[in-house]
Design a protein around this motif. Structure first.
Motif, PDB file in Angstrom:
ATOM      1  N   ARG A 100       0.804  -1.232   0.000  1.00 57.97           N
ATOM      2  CA  ARG A 100       0.000   0.000   0.000  1.00 57.97           C
ATOM      3  C   ARG A 100       0.830   1.272   0.000  1.00 57.97           C
ATOM      4  NH1 ARG A 100      -2.924  -4.111   0.825  1.00 57.97           N
ATOM      5  NH2 ARG A 100      -5.180  -4.008   1.180  1.00 57.97           N
ATOM      6  N   GLY A 101       2.146   1.159  -0.090  1.00 58.83           N
ATOM      7  CA  GLY A 101       2.980   2.354  -0.083  1.00 58.83           C
ATOM      8  C   GLY A 101       3.278   2.896   1.294  1.00 58.83           C
ATOM      9  N   LEU A 102       3.305   2.001   2.297  1.00 57.29           N
ATOM     10  CA  LEU A 102       3.598   2.421   3.671  1.00 57.29           C
ATOM     11  C   LEU A 102       4.842   1.729   4.237  1.00 57.29           C
ATOM     12  CD1 LEU A 102      -0.027   2.665   5.082  1.00 57.29           C
ATOM     13  CD2 LEU A 102       1.577   4.548   4.688  1.00 57.29           C
ATOM     14  N   GLY A 103       5.693   1.265   3.330  1.00 54.02           N
ATOM     15  CA  GLY A 103       7.000   0.765   3.755  1.00 54.02           C
ATOM     16  C   GLY A 103       7.000  -0.591   4.425  1.00 54.02           C
ATOM     17  N   SER A 104       6.056  -1.470   4.078  1.00 51.78           N
ATOM     18  CA  SER A 104       6.005  -2.770   4.751  1.00 51.78           C
ATOM     19  C   SER A 104       7.246  -3.612   4.471  1.00 51.78           C
ATOM     20  CB  SER A 104       4.741  -3.539   4.351  1.00 51.78           C
ATOM     21  OG  SER A 104       4.701  -3.777   2.960  1.00 51.78           O
TER      22      SER A 104
END
Length: 319
Positions: A100-104
């Motif tokens: 999702r673009g949150l650096g997972s």
């Protein structure tokens, strides 16, 4: 202490924040740590091999063998310091959304490297520079792993000697809001849509906005809308995430500093006060065609942490 047997019974707890990269114009350079955390518990056991247990996001989906990204990061770190990989029990508690673009992926890499650092405490010292080098080697670029490691607003760049970073304090008036959709977005796909060259005027445009964005984030939040303008990457990726593009256009027209979070499809709004976040959330709820989860988050200033856990019993570590 130079072999894995001497580590048996050691256990550590790791916490790593979510991150959002680019922040509009700062493509592959700027990153921000957010107060939403993946947690990891790692115990060295006497039996060889790795046992991975995943709770929360990714449970039943991510690998639980040595192909797991956290495990690969631990292996990478042990190899880098020239020590054999011990047997491990790993329990992951994931809350950072995947894809999702949150650096997972950056958080998973940093989790593994920090776990290895903690397990090797007193055996091999791994300093901040080496942490960033190891994480960047795995991630490919430092814009997500730098804020995950060190917290706050980070400027990351590469040199012939390796990656570097500068951490900055964020103005207390800056209030991040992230809209997370149900669908995922492949970072590889997002990057494939990026052109190999851009017009000179677009490059100059982004240089000016990136410089302005640093000032807005640390000193003048009222400039955030102008400072988050971008011509380098978001428009090229827009067709792959039309709902994201539609809502960013809507939010910016209403005066909100909205950008794609990382490779997307999540949306980051850099609000200048808490009330502004509520208005933005109401706007998206009323105008979006698909469900979006609104996360009102603080800026994390600490970054990744690792702490020793009480040694487990012999029976547990031998499992």
């Amino acid at each position: 202490m130079t072999n894995s047997v001497s580590l048996i019974g050691r256990a550590v707890s790791v916490q790593v924040p979510a991150t959002t990269a680019n922040l509009g114009p700062g493509f592959d350079t700027l990153g921000l740590a957010l107060a939403k955390y993946d947690q990891l518990e790692v115990t060295v056991r006497s039996a060889p091999g790795v046992f991975v247990e995943v709770h929360g996001v990714g449970a039943g989906l991510v690998p639980t063998d040595e192909s797991n990204l956290v495990v690969r990061a631990i292996i990478h770190t042990f190899e880098a310091v020239g020590l054999p990989m011990p047997g491990l029990n790993i329990v992951a508690h994931n809350v950072i959304p995947h894809g999702r673009g949150l650096g997972s992926s950056g958080a998973a890499i940093v989790s593994g490297i920090m776990a290895a650092k903690g397990l090797l405490e007193g055996v091999v010292e791994i300093d901040a520079e080496m942490l960033l080098v190891l994480a960047t080697e795995m991630e490919g670029h430092p814009d997500n792993v730098a804020p995950a490691l060190f917290g706050g607003l980070t400027i990351a760049w590469t040199t012939p000697e390796g990656p570097r970073h500068k951490k900055l304090m964020v103005h207390r008036g800056v209030k991040p809001l992230v809209f997370v959709p149900e669908q995922e977005m492949s970072t590889a796909l997002a990057r494939s849509l990026q052109p190999t060259s851009v017009p000179h005027e677009d490059a100059v445009f982004n240089v000016s906005r990136s410089a302005l964005l640093i000032a807005a984030l640390i000193q003048s939040p009222e400039l955030l809308l102008a400072a988050t303008e971008d011509k380098l990457h978001q428009s090229y990726r827009a067709a792959a995430m039309p709902e994201t593009n539609k809502l960013i256009t809507l939010l910016r027209a209403a005066g909100f500093a909205a950008v794609v979070s990382g490779a997307g499809p999540s949306i980051l709004v850099l609000a200048s006060d808490p009330g502004q976040r509520l208005v933005a959330a109401e706007l998206v709820a009323s105008q979006s065609d698909t469900p979006w989860r609104a996360l009102m988050l603080a800026v994390d200033m600490q970054g990744a942490t690792v702490h020793p856990l009480t040694a487990h019993s012999t029976a547990e570590t031998a499992a």
